[in-house]
Design an enzyme around this catalytic site. Sequence first.
Site, PDB file in Angstrom:
ATOM      1  N   CYS A 333      -8.765   2.612   4.299  1.00 28.99           N
ATOM      2  CA  CYS A 333      -9.913   1.609   3.760  1.00 28.99           C
ATOM      3  C   CYS A 333      -9.842   1.416   2.448  1.00 28.99           C
ATOM      4  CB  CYS A 333     -11.224   2.036   4.482  1.00 28.99           C
ATOM      5  SG  CYS A 333     -12.458   0.753   4.378  1.00 28.99           S
ATOM      6  N   HIS A 445     -10.617   3.365  10.060  1.00 36.51           N
ATOM      7  CA  HIS A 445     -11.346   4.925  10.037  1.00 36.51           C
ATOM      8  C   HIS A 445     -11.308   5.290  11.557  1.00 36.51           C
ATOM      9  CE1 HIS A 445     -13.219   4.371   6.274  1.00 36.51           C
ATOM     10  NE2 HIS A 445     -13.681   3.172   6.659  1.00 36.51           N
TER      11      HIS A 445
END
Length: 510
Positions: A333, A445
């Site tokens: 991310c 994630h």
Amino acid sequence: MARAIMLQGTSSHVGKSILTTALCRIFKQDGQRVTPFKAQNMALNSYVTKTGGEMGRAQVAQAEAAGLDPAVEMNPVLLKPTGNACSQVIVMGKSVGNMSAKEYHSGYSLTALGVVTECIEKLHNDFDVIVIEGAGSPAEVNLKANDIVNMRVAKLAAAPVLLIADIDRGGALASVVGTLELLEPDERDLVKGIIINKFRGDINLLKPALDFLETKTGKPVVGVIPHLDRLGIDDEDSVSLEDKGQPAKNGDLDIAVLRLPKISNFTDFDAIAGETDVRLRYVRQGEAIGKPDLIILPGSKNTTEDLLYLRNNGYEQELIKLVKSGTPVVGICGGYQMLGREVQDPDHTESDLDKVMGLGLIDSITVFVADKVTHQVTAAADNHKFLGINFSGGNLTGYEIHMGRTQFLSPVDHAFSITTRSGEQVNMPDGAVSADGLVMGTYMHGIFDNDAYRRAVLDALRVRKGLAPLGVVKDTQALKNAAYDRLAKVVRQNMNMDLVYRILNEATGS
């Protein structure tokens, strides 16, 4: 109509989250339809539900312990600190913008009270028991007027309160007495019991103090819970990360996570840390990266400022030198965004900076926009080239939480192909792998929570080091369920559950 019970603390980080998790599991084991609830959470460790809503990770663990899919009704307000006394405000899973602490506490918080009330009413109708977690302390007199998470919620939910004190940090008796003294009389009456948490030592030596506490306050001590280490349950936020310290074990593989000031979703790496052949450590400011087998750049709530942290503290130069000498790097991310050539923020969604130069390890730029992407995803890997493992497989799961859009300046090998987003069929590339297979970035994630993929990466690192692959795939979900059962057993053994049920029933007259 559900019965409710609330856990409040004499301060932050006394164990409210973990004891709420324990009670959720205990009530589930006892055949109750139980749900967790926390009106307002402040955490960077968030999660995305099946419907694409964002919520605090602690309530996700509590939902799992209760045998439920996480839902934003369990945590209707989430504050994600961005720095400079400012937070992004998430209401019912969606961002409503950034606010200063003053703007939120003096104006907005009470406007969210209607949403909180609606969620409590819904949970009352859908469940047998609601286990409610407070935040900080109910005796924070400067915040009480606009509080929507402690005593105001206890009154809304008709919930008796158990007050928790952390004896490990010292001053537990004084903190209990002082907290009760600062409450209004009607609030003090809501407190029906005291829990002493994180106790080490001989309970018989503590008994005189417990007797004093009951006499002084007129409140029974419901339980004395021992200090619990290495539970294997997700932590709430970076305040818990500080407790992890350096790893106690040695391992064949040394994996270094750069501890960014605005690190988010550090639970991405808990499954790696749980592997027997891994020594996972967090590199804090002033510490050297060393010569690890893998470097991880984690998610960040403020990518641009964390990039400058790497640059200003010498980590950028150290990291690039290590990659050139053959050390692999993974960015997740915000960490993935940092790997590119530039991060642009023209609308100042994260910071006051228009753009910041990236690490230049992937030929990409990332542009921040106001619209946040939040999805649970499934993905596939086809001849995945990171570390040359040629991993292929479908049904990889994870979730996206990002405001940046990454664009490539030249053709790249993508890390994964996303096949569903929030339940909708898609076919979208995700992430990138460098031509030499040493650098990988992804927006997913939770990618290392996929057991077979995690082991494939670790075994590739072992082979690079001249070690034989283990090939042993752990069942992370089974281990997590065992951890919830283990927690519930310890708490049940050290808490007067008959008294807890009596307090619960007396509140509703049942």
